[in-house]
Scaffold this motif. Structure first.
Motif, short mmCIF file in Angstrom:
data_model
loop_
_atom_site.label_atom_id
_atom_site.label_comp_id
_atom_site.label_asym_id
_atom_site.label_seq_id
_atom_site.Cartn_x
_atom_site.Cartn_y
_atom_site.Cartn_z
N PHE A 107 0.83 -1.21 0.00
CA PHE A 107 0.00 0.00 0.00
C PHE A 107 0.86 1.26 0.00
N LEU A 108 2.07 1.19 0.56
CA LEU A 108 2.99 2.31 0.46
C LEU A 108 3.41 2.54 -0.99
N PHE A 109 3.65 1.46 -1.72
CA PHE A 109 3.97 1.56 -3.14
C PHE A 109 2.81 2.21 -3.89
N VAL A 110 1.58 1.83 -3.55
CA VAL A 110 0.40 2.43 -4.19
C VAL A 110 0.38 3.93 -3.94
N THR A 139 -1.25 -6.11 -5.75
CA THR A 139 -1.68 -5.08 -4.80
C THR A 139 -1.73 -3.72 -5.47
N VAL A 140 -0.67 -3.42 -6.21
CA VAL A 140 -0.59 -2.14 -6.91
C VAL A 140 -1.68 -2.04 -7.99
N LEU A 141 -1.83 -3.08 -8.78
CA LEU A 141 -2.77 -3.04 -9.90
C LEU A 141 -4.22 -2.91 -9.42
N SER A 233 16.25 -3.16 -14.27
CA SER A 233 14.90 -2.59 -14.19
C SER A 233 14.86 -1.18 -14.74
N MET A 234 15.87 -0.38 -14.40
CA MET A 234 15.87 1.01 -14.86
C MET A 234 16.11 1.13 -16.36
N LYS A 235 16.63 0.07 -16.98
CA LYS A 235 16.75 0.06 -18.44
C LYS A 235 15.38 -0.09 -19.10
N TYR A 236 14.42 -0.60 -18.33
CA TYR A 236 13.09 -0.86 -18.88
C TYR A 236 12.04 0.12 -18.35
N VAL A 237 12.48 1.32 -17.98
CA VAL A 237 11.54 2.39 -17.64
C VAL A 237 11.80 3.54 -18.61
N LYS A 238 10.74 4.19 -19.00
CA LYS A 238 10.84 5.28 -19.98
C LYS A 238 11.60 6.48 -19.40
N GLU A 239 12.01 7.37 -20.29
CA GLU A 239 12.63 8.62 -19.86
C GLU A 239 11.74 9.33 -18.85
N ASP A 240 12.35 9.85 -17.81
CA ASP A 240 11.67 10.60 -16.74
C ASP A 240 10.85 9.70 -15.82
N GLY A 241 10.78 8.39 -16.11
CA GLY A 241 9.96 7.49 -15.30
C GLY A 241 10.65 7.10 -14.00
N PHE A 242 9.84 6.60 -13.06
CA PHE A 242 10.34 6.26 -11.73
C PHE A 242 10.47 4.74 -11.54
N GLY A 243 11.40 4.38 -10.68
CA GLY A 243 11.53 3.01 -10.21
C GLY A 243 11.43 2.99 -8.70
N LEU A 244 10.60 2.10 -8.18
CA LEU A 244 10.43 1.93 -6.73
C LEU A 244 10.87 0.53 -6.35
N PHE A 245 11.80 0.41 -5.42
CA PHE A 245 12.38 -0.89 -5.11
C PHE A 245 12.50 -1.11 -3.61
N LEU A 246 12.15 -2.31 -3.19
CA LEU A 246 12.38 -2.72 -1.81
C LEU A 246 13.77 -3.34 -1.74
N VAL A 247 14.65 -2.71 -0.96
CA VAL A 247 16.06 -3.12 -0.89
C VAL A 247 16.49 -3.23 0.57
N PRO A 248 17.59 -3.96 0.83
CA PRO A 248 18.12 -3.98 2.20
C PRO A 248 18.49 -2.57 2.66
N THR A 249 18.18 -2.23 3.90
CA THR A 249 18.46 -0.90 4.39
C THR A 249 19.95 -0.55 4.32
N ASN A 250 20.81 -1.56 4.42
CA ASN A 250 22.26 -1.32 4.37
C ASN A 250 22.83 -1.40 2.96
N PHE A 251 22.00 -1.18 1.94
CA PHE A 251 22.44 -1.42 0.56
C PHE A 251 23.61 -0.54 0.13
N LEU A 252 23.83 0.57 0.82
CA LEU A 252 24.96 1.45 0.47
C LEU A 252 26.18 1.21 1.37
#
Length: 337
Positions: A107-110, A139-141, A233-252
């Motif tokens: 629902f946060l993604f929505v 859920t999103v759809l 994934s970001m290769k398959y989003v249009k120009e200016d489009g967004f990507g939302l991803f659930l990742v490990p909090t320590n990913f950096l």
């Protein structure tokens, strides 16, 4: 939403799944798929080489007759599917990367997609390159559809069983999804979407030769699969489009983060990181965040102030409301829609 209808449907479908599981001598998940495919086939029990036997077929048909008398909205059907799958996981646990994405996160993604794409005609296609059993995508759809969005989605996964669950559920609900059974890090026969999202599987990608074509690949040892899937994934989003991803909090903060940081700096815009409540996860080490990326384009630019937010709780409405307010204020100050 009728809780009574969902509960009655749950009990009936669980009984049918257990009958099929015993008759076919198979796993709960395979019996679940068989049950949904029977329902999709106009509530007809599939019999192969005399299995299930006639008496079992008659029992299941009686259950299906009752199910046909129960009316469910699309979102009720999605919740029912989730409950049935969670029930199966109590006796047949799945590996962490195959777990369902919780509704609270979905629902946060929505919410985020509604804010990032306020013009409904700007969000017509969406893709998930690691869709698993499809709970996040559905859920999103289903929820964006209720808000007036008309969406077609693409769901990619290399696990045949997971994808079979997602595909059978999509036909049952129904949702408008094209499923692709493929290693998502290879070239995909699909056009870029308006947005991409994913609950990314965490771990190492074993095919080093294929990984070499990615900027996020490690120079030594196996590369992180979630790094490669972010980039793909970001290769398959249009120009200016967004990507939302659930990742490990320590990913950096990992030993491979230098490759990821360089890619984030050179190829996309890192617009936000939303840390989720730790009580959603088994331990602090397993905690996750939502990463907001934007593809470069004519109107996109790096925001002056990257959103660094923490959702204190998803169980307290006041805390969720506070986050919504914080996000909207940040968006108004930093993003042009």
């Amino acid at each position: 939403m009728s809780a009574e209808n969902v509960e009655e449907s749950f009990n009936l479908q669980l009984e049918a799944i257990q009958l099929l599981q015993n008759a076919l001598e198979t796993s709960y998940l395979d019996a679940y798929i068989e049950n949904i495919e029977n329902i999709n086939d106009h509530y007809q029990v599939r019999v192969v080489n005399g299995v299930p036997k006639q008496s079992t077929v008659e029992e299941i048909q009686r259950i299906y007759q009752k199910l046909q008398g129960i009316s469910l909205e699309k979102e009720e059907g999605r919740k029912l599917s989730q409950l049935l799958l969670l029930k199966g996981m109590q006796t047949e646990p799945l590996q962490p990367n195959h777990q369902l994405t919780p509704d609270s996160i979905g629902f946060l993604f929505v919410f985020l997609l509604e804010q990032l794409y306020p013009k409904k005609d700007s969000l017509k296609t969406i893709a998930d390159l690691a869709c698993g059993m499809g709970n996040l995508l559905s859920t999103v759809l289903t929820n964006l559809e209720k808000e007036g969005y008309g969406l077609h989605a693409y769901g990619v996964d290399n696990d045949e069983t997971m994808l079979a669950v997602a595909a059978s559920n999509s036909q049952w609900l129904p949702t408008d999804v094209t499923f692709i059974h493929q290693d998502a890090t290879t070239d995909l026969l699909m056009d870029p979407s308006d947005a991409v999202l994913s609950d990314l599987p965490v771990g190492y990608y074993p095919m080093d030769e294929n990984a070499k074509k990615f900027d996020t690949a490690a120079e030594k040892d196996h590369s992180f699969a979630h790094h490669l899937l972010l980039e793909q994934s970001m290769k398959y989003v249009k120009e200016d489009g967004f990507g939302l991803f659930l990742v490990p909090t320590n990913f950096l903060e990992t030993d491979q983060s230098e490759y990821l940081k360089k890619w984030l700096t050179d190829k996309v815009y890192l617009q936000g990181i939303i840390q989720l409540p730790e009580d959603l996860f088994k331990n602090k080490a397993a905690s996750k965040s939502i990463l907001i990326l934007q593809q470069k384009g004519k109107t996109a630019q790096q925001v002056p102030e990257v959103l660094l937010a923490k959702v204190a709780s998803l169980k307290e409405p006041s805390q969720v409301t506070a986050f919504f307010k914080e996000f909207k204020e940040w968006q108004a100050a930093n993003l042009a829609n």
